[in-house]
Design an enzyme around this catalytic site. Structure first.
Site, PDB file in Angstrom:
ATOM      1  N   CYS A 218      36.816  20.488 -37.208  1.00 12.69           N
ATOM      2  CA  CYS A 218      37.416  20.807 -35.910  1.00 12.69           C
ATOM      3  C   CYS A 218      38.938  20.829 -36.019  1.00 12.69           C
ATOM      4  O   CYS A 218      39.551  20.025 -36.721  1.00 12.69           O
ATOM      5  CB  CYS A 218      37.061  19.824 -34.811  1.00 12.69           C
ATOM      6  SG  CYS A 218      35.315  19.668 -34.515  1.00 12.69           S
TER       7      CYS A 218
ATOM      8  N   ARG B  24      39.178  24.693 -40.378  1.00  8.79           N
ATOM      9  CA  ARG B  24      38.644  23.354 -40.138  1.00  8.79           C
ATOM     10  C   ARG B  24      37.295  23.373 -39.417  1.00  8.79           C
ATOM     11  O   ARG B  24      36.640  22.349 -39.262  1.00  8.79           O
ATOM     12  CB  ARG B  24      39.628  22.532 -39.312  1.00  8.79           C
ATOM     13  CG  ARG B  24      40.988  22.381 -39.953  1.00  8.79           C
ATOM     14  CD  ARG B  24      41.886  21.571 -39.067  1.00  8.79           C
ATOM     15  NE  ARG B  24      41.359  20.243 -38.852  1.00  8.79           N
ATOM     16  CZ  ARG B  24      41.548  19.216 -39.654  1.00  8.79           C
ATOM     17  NH1 ARG B  24      42.279  19.361 -40.745  1.00  8.79           N
ATOM     18  NH2 ARG B  24      41.028  18.036 -39.388  1.00  8.79           N
TER      19      ARG B  24
ATOM     20  N   TRP C 247      33.570  22.453 -35.392  1.00  7.03           N
ATOM     21  CA  TRP C 247      32.544  22.337 -36.419  1.00  7.03           C
ATOM     22  C   TRP C 247      31.557  21.316 -35.861  1.00  7.03           C
ATOM     23  O   TRP C 247      31.873  20.136 -35.772  1.00  7.03           O
ATOM     24  CB  TRP C 247      33.159  21.845 -37.726  1.00  7.03           C
ATOM     25  CG  TRP C 247      32.216  21.844 -38.882  1.00  7.03           C
ATOM     26  CD1 TRP C 247      31.939  22.883 -39.732  1.00  7.03           C
ATOM     27  CD2 TRP C 247      31.419  20.744 -39.341  1.00  7.03           C
ATOM     28  NE1 TRP C 247      31.018  22.498 -40.671  1.00  7.03           N
ATOM     29  CE2 TRP C 247      30.680  21.197 -40.463  1.00  7.03           C
ATOM     30  CE3 TRP C 247      31.241  19.426 -38.914  1.00  7.03           C
ATOM     31  CZ2 TRP C 247      29.789  20.381 -41.155  1.00  7.03           C
ATOM     32  CZ3 TRP C 247      30.346  18.619 -39.603  1.00  7.03           C
ATOM     33  CH2 TRP C 247      29.641  19.092 -40.718  1.00  7.03           C
TER      34      TRP C 247
ATOM     35  N   ASN D 196      38.541  15.837 -32.226  1.00  9.06           N
ATOM     36  CA  ASN D 196      38.093  16.061 -33.603  1.00  9.06           C
ATOM     37  C   ASN D 196      37.633  14.719 -34.143  1.00  9.06           C
ATOM     38  O   ASN D 196      38.435  13.790 -34.220  1.00  9.06           O
ATOM     39  CB  ASN D 196      39.267  16.610 -34.437  1.00  9.06           C
ATOM     40  CG  ASN D 196      38.991  16.568 -35.932  1.00  9.06           C
ATOM     41  OD1 ASN D 196      37.842  16.624 -36.349  1.00  9.06           O
ATOM     42  ND2 ASN D 196      40.036  16.475 -36.728  1.00  9.06           N
ATOM     43  N   GLY D 197      36.353  14.596 -34.461  1.00 10.29           N
ATOM     44  CA  GLY D 197      35.841  13.330 -34.983  1.00 10.29           C
ATOM     45  C   GLY D 197      34.463  13.057 -34.435  1.00 10.29           C
ATOM     46  O   GLY D 197      33.786  13.951 -33.944  1.00 10.29           O
TER      47      GLY D 197
ATOM     48  N   GLU E 180      31.195  23.204 -61.132  1.00  6.79           N
ATOM     49  CA  GLU E 180      32.127  23.812 -60.177  1.00  6.79           C
ATOM     50  C   GLU E 180      31.820  25.307 -59.999  1.00  6.79           C
ATOM     51  O   GLU E 180      31.863  25.820 -58.883  1.00  6.79           O
ATOM     52  CB  GLU E 180      33.568  23.576 -60.672  1.00  6.79           C
ATOM     53  CG  GLU E 180      34.666  24.226 -59.855  1.00  6.79           C
ATOM     54  CD  GLU E 180      34.752  23.755 -58.416  1.00  6.79           C
ATOM     55  OE1 GLU E 180      34.040  22.829 -58.024  1.00  6.79           O
ATOM     56  OE2 GLU E 180      35.520  24.362 -57.655  1.00  6.79           O
TER      57      GLU E 180
ATOM     58  N   LYS F  39      30.882  26.997 -56.434  1.00  3.42           N
ATOM     59  CA  LYS F  39      31.640  28.126 -55.855  1.00  3.42           C
ATOM     60  C   LYS F  39      30.687  29.246 -55.448  1.00  3.42           C
ATOM     61  O   LYS F  39      30.826  29.825 -54.382  1.00  3.42           O
ATOM     62  CB  LYS F  39      32.668  28.691 -56.844  1.00  3.42           C
ATOM     63  CG  LYS F  39      33.901  27.872 -57.122  1.00  3.42           C
ATOM     64  CD  LYS F  39      34.906  27.815 -56.008  1.00  3.42           C
ATOM     65  CE  LYS F  39      34.656  26.680 -55.059  1.00  3.42           C
ATOM     66  NZ  LYS F  39      35.155  25.386 -55.351  1.00  3.42           N
TER      67      LYS F  39
ATOM     68  N   GLU G 106      28.493  28.199 -52.305  1.00  2.00           N
ATOM     69  CA  GLU G 106      29.110  28.010 -50.996  1.00  2.00           C
ATOM     70  C   GLU G 106      29.621  29.307 -50.373  1.00  2.00           C
ATOM     71  O   GLU G 106      29.667  29.406 -49.156  1.00  2.00           O
ATOM     72  CB  GLU G 106      30.196  26.938 -51.032  1.00  2.00           C
ATOM     73  CG  GLU G 106      31.379  27.250 -51.899  1.00  2.00           C
ATOM     74  CD  GLU G 106      32.379  26.098 -51.948  1.00  2.00           C
ATOM     75  OE1 GLU G 106      32.433  25.288 -51.019  1.00  2.00           O
ATOM     76  OE2 GLU G 106      33.130  26.029 -52.941  1.00  2.00           O
TER      77      GLU G 106
ATOM     78  N   HIS H 293      15.369  20.091 -71.212  1.00  4.94           N
ATOM     79  CA  HIS H 293      14.632  18.994 -70.576  1.00  4.94           C
ATOM     80  C   HIS H 293      14.105  19.397 -69.204  1.00  4.94           C
ATOM     81  O   HIS H 293      13.823  18.545 -68.370  1.00  4.94           O
ATOM     82  CB  HIS H 293      15.527  17.752 -70.472  1.00  4.94           C
ATOM     83  CG  HIS H 293      15.972  17.267 -71.820  1.00  4.94           C
ATOM     84  ND1 HIS H 293      15.128  16.612 -72.690  1.00  4.94           N
ATOM     85  CD2 HIS H 293      17.158  17.398 -72.472  1.00  4.94           C
ATOM     86  CE1 HIS H 293      15.778  16.345 -73.808  1.00  4.94           C
ATOM     87  NE2 HIS H 293      17.016  16.815 -73.711  1.00  4.94           N
TER      88      HIS H 293
ATOM     89  N   LYS I 298      36.849  23.027 -43.980  1.00  2.00           N
ATOM     90  CA  LYS I 298      37.772  22.694 -45.059  1.00  2.00           C
ATOM     91  C   LYS I 298      37.951  21.188 -45.224  1.00  2.00           C
ATOM     92  O   LYS I 298      38.086  20.693 -46.323  1.00  2.00           O
ATOM     93  CB  LYS I 298      39.122  23.354 -44.749  1.00  2.00           C
ATOM     94  CG  LYS I 298      40.150  23.187 -45.849  1.00  2.00           C
ATOM     95  CD  LYS I 298      39.818  24.066 -47.025  1.00  2.00           C
ATOM     96  CE  LYS I 298      40.740  23.849 -48.194  1.00  2.00           C
ATOM     97  NZ  LYS I 298      40.071  24.251 -49.449  1.00  2.00           N
TER      98      LYS I 298
HETATM   99  C1  F6R Z   1      34.291  23.076 -52.303  1.00  2.00           C
HETATM  100  C2  F6R Z   1      35.082  22.238 -51.442  1.00  2.00           C
HETATM  101  C3  F6R Z   1      34.561  20.890 -51.087  1.00  2.00           C
HETATM  102  C4  F6R Z   1      35.697  19.863 -51.145  1.00  2.00           C
HETATM  103  C5  F6R Z   1      35.209  18.506 -50.628  1.00  2.00           C
HETATM  104  C6  F6R Z   1      36.273  17.436 -50.751  1.00  2.00           C
HETATM  105  O1  F6R Z   1      34.932  24.288 -52.565  1.00  2.00           O
HETATM  106  O2  F6R Z   1      36.129  22.618 -51.005  1.00  2.00           O
HETATM  107  O3  F6R Z   1      33.504  20.515 -51.905  1.00  2.00           O
HETATM  108  O4  F6R Z   1      36.142  19.770 -52.454  1.00  2.00           O
HETATM  109  O5  F6R Z   1      34.818  18.627 -49.293  1.00  2.00           O
HETATM  110  O6  F6R Z   1      37.393  17.769 -50.023  1.00  2.00           O
HETATM  111  P1  F6R Z   1      38.799  17.074 -50.296  1.00  2.00           P
HETATM  112  O7  F6R Z   1      39.229  17.442 -51.652  1.00  2.00           O
HETATM  113  O8  F6R Z   1      39.692  17.621 -49.227  1.00  2.00           O
HETATM  114  O9  F6R Z   1      38.573  15.595 -50.157  1.00  2.00           O
END
Ligand code: F6R
Length: 615
Positions: free
Chosen positions: A2, A27, A75, A101-102, A488, A492, A495, A511, A610
């Site tokens: 949010c 956000r 969100w 937000n929260g 990773e 990517k 997501e 395995h 984010k």
């Molecule tokens: C993936 C991504 C998330 C963040 C995770 C931690 O692309 O962005 O997996 O890495 O939510 O976020 P931070 O680094 O802000 O604590």
């Protein structure tokens, strides 16, 4: 999770709030809303969907001339995304309005009490409970809005950044913070409220970042008055001068923020080591580490806590720290660590990694580690973020704002910071020789140019993306330093393209996952020359003999994998522990281009946000 924006001043609030919400859409983006005072009343407009949907709706629905207002991009946590659950929310009388937000964790018991007292609720949100609690306090205790907010928040368990105003006092906004970020921009007889500074950067560079359990009454005439929520103590505001500028948060000609941020990596990595990596002098200078060197050198172990991509950077760091500095490292999901009563002592160093510096689980893990007297060091990107303030010391990544929801430059710059720390400790402990230390510093300094070179394969990567864009499942394999890069790469792809993908250490394949391999399965294998090369080539043979499609991420000039694989993508050669900084690049570009080809919303993938400020 949010985004909140508010304005009080001389200008029309509507365009400022709307533009601000667009900047904060990373956000949360399942619904949006705005509340404006129009000389006699507070009018709301809200909708399921994006800020652009709100813009169209609000213009037809409400008078947009007001000079005080608040807005929200959501969100969802409590209640599905729909118009009713969107913020802002009125109190029952319609006098008060709130954005939040929260999460209010005890909202259910508070709601039951309010229901008994005759309050009714239109939405399923915890936020509507909070605004009615504030109203209830205000009426029963006959106090002003600021006091009512304070009393109500003392009954609340959970996290919040809120902004509230009262139609009977349209000259002030009350804000408060616990766990979620809140910044106040200070202009000339005008004030801005936002989850981060981006909504007000073009108006002012002066900002106050509220600390947890602080609240402020922001009034046109009296300015900002800060207090502690618990004990009512007056707080002197600390006004910061912001260094970030508007261009840094715009797309700069790229189609998406994600692509811009992928291409920013050469400079971002340089910015990360600037002033810290002095290759000629043979020095690594990092104030946060230098000032606490004994804690690091005497550490029994290093525990890394993080989530998502940051956790993957932590895994790379585990290999680097153990190999170079010979210190035991554990890498923990912050969400697990915080609840499993881990063994931590005052001899341990905990490193918390977080791009946003606001991730709720990482923050909780830090608090737990501090309660057990460990020394806690933060690696954050967002300057002034909660984690950067909660940790004993830290190092910023200096990657610049990362707006695309999928993390890219945060990952490579986190690895850069952590590698610098490992090199420094290795040098101090004598676990690497002087000549190795010098060589490694020189090589790290060359990485930005090599990343640039890796980015040049984009056209070829696009053709590979086109070949595999319709895959239903993908495997990502790597070993050693590149096992976390495989994880990773898979993250990517999942997501932003919603294609199922799994990352594995290459040798684990036999395995179990090998059963999945057939001619439909693309397997992305990181097979750089340094590090278990022959073994990975054997893994490639195993995939080939089961008709899997092989995409090798290889060192420039490699011929062996080229002969086996369906496609290869080359990256420049470097020393083994720095390869993740290069092998990550094709992973990011592949996911990006597949998602674009599938018409997905790359910068705002579904269900994600984010900054994950809820558990
Ligand atoms: C993936 C991504 C998330 C963040 C995770 C931690 O692309 O962005 O997996 O890495 O939510 O976020 P931070 O680094 O802000 O604590």
């Amino acid at each position: 999770m949010c985004g909140i924006v508010g304005y009080i001043g001389k200008r029309k609030a509507f365009p400022i709030i709307l533009e601000g919400l667009k900047r904060l859409e990373y956000r949360g983006y399942d619904s949006a809303g705005i509340a404006l005072y129009d000389d006699s009343d507070i009018k709301l407009s809200k909708t399921k969907g994006k800020v652009a949907d709100l813009e169209a709706k609000a213009k037809n629905e409400i008078n947009t001339d007001g000079t005080i207002g608040i807005g929200h991009t959501r969100w969802a946590t409590h209640g599905v995304p729909n118009d009713v659950n969107s913020h802002p929310h009125y109190s029952n009388s319609g006098d008060l309005v709130i954005i939040h937000n929260g999460i209010i964790e005890n909202y259910d018991s508070l709601k039951k009490e309010l229901l008994k007292r005759g309050y009714i609720f239109k939405s399923d949100t915890d936020t509507e409970v909070l605004i009615n609690l504030i109203e209830d306090v205000k009426i029963n205790e006959k106090v002003k809005l600021g006091k009512a907010v304070q009393i109500a928040l003392n009954q609340v368990v959970g996290a919040y950044a809120i902004a509230v105003f009262d139609k009977n006092k349209p000259n002030e906004i009350v804000v408060a913070k616990l766990g979620s970020p809140l910044a106040i921009g200070i202009g000339d007889e005008e004030f801005f409220i936002a989850s981060d500074a981006s909504p007000f950067l073009e108006y002012t560079k002066k900002a106050i970042y509220l600390e947890d359990e602080e609240m402020a009454v922001i009034s046109r005439k009296k300015g900002v008055k800060l207090r502690r929520i618990k004990n009512d103590a007056v707080v002197d505001p600390y006004i910061q001068e912001l260094k970030i500028n508007l261009e840094q948060i715009e797309k700069g000609g790229y189609e998406h923020f994600m692509l811009k941020e992928i291409h920013e990596q050469p400079n971002a990595i340089k910015d990360t080591y600037r002033g810290r990596l002095l290759a000629k002098e043979g020095i690594v200078k990092m104030a946060g580490v230098d000032d606490n060197l004994e804690r690091f050198l005497n550490a029994n172990k290093i525990i890394i806590v993080a989530c998502g991509t940051s956790w993957h950077a932590g895994l790379v760091a585990e290999y680097v720290f153990e190999n170079l500095a010979k210190v035991p490292v554990e890498v923990e999901y912050a969400s697990e660590f915080r609840y499993r009563n881990p063994v931590i002592t005052d001899k341990d160093v905990v490193i918390a990694i977080s791009q946003s510096g606001e991730t709720a689980d990482t923050l909780a893990a830090i608090k737990l580690a501090k309660s057990k007297n460990a020394f806690v060091f933060g690696v954050c990107n967002v300057v002034g973020s909660t984690i950067s303030r909660e940790t004993h010391a830290g190092a910023y990544t200096h990657a610049g704002p990362e707006i695309g929801v999928a993390s890219t430059k945060a990952f490579t710059t986190q690895i850069t910071v952590l590698t610098l720390i490992a090199l420094k400790l290795a040098k101090e402990k004598g676990t690497i020789s002087n000549s190795e230390f010098h060589l490694y510093l020189q090589e790290l300094e060359l990485i930005p140019e090599k990343v640039k070179k890796a980015l040049k394969s984009e056209k070829h990567i696009k053709t590979v993306a086109n070949t595999y864009k319709n895959a239903k499942n993908c495997l990502y394999l790597g070993r050693g330093y590149n096992f976390p890069v495989a994880l990773e790469g898979a993250l990517k792809l999942k997501e932003i393209s919603y294609i199922h993908a799994e990352g594995y250490p290459a040798a684990e394949m036999k395995h179990g996952p090998i059963a999945l391999i057939d001619e439909q399965m693309p397997v992305f294998v990181i097979a750089t020359k340094k590090g278990h090369y022959e073994k990975v080539v054997s893994n490639i043979q195993e995939i080939k003999s089961r008709s899997g499609k092989i995409i090798g991420i290889v060192t420039e000039g490699d011929e062996d994998v080229k002969n086996l694989a369906d496609h290869v993508i080359e990256v420049p050669e470097t020393i083994e522990f720095l390869t993740p900084l290069l092998t990550t690049i094709p992973m990011q570009l592949l996911s990006y281009h597949i998602a674009v080809m599938l018409n997905k919303n790359v910068d705002q993938p579904r269900n994600l946000a984010k900054s994950v400020t809820v558990e």
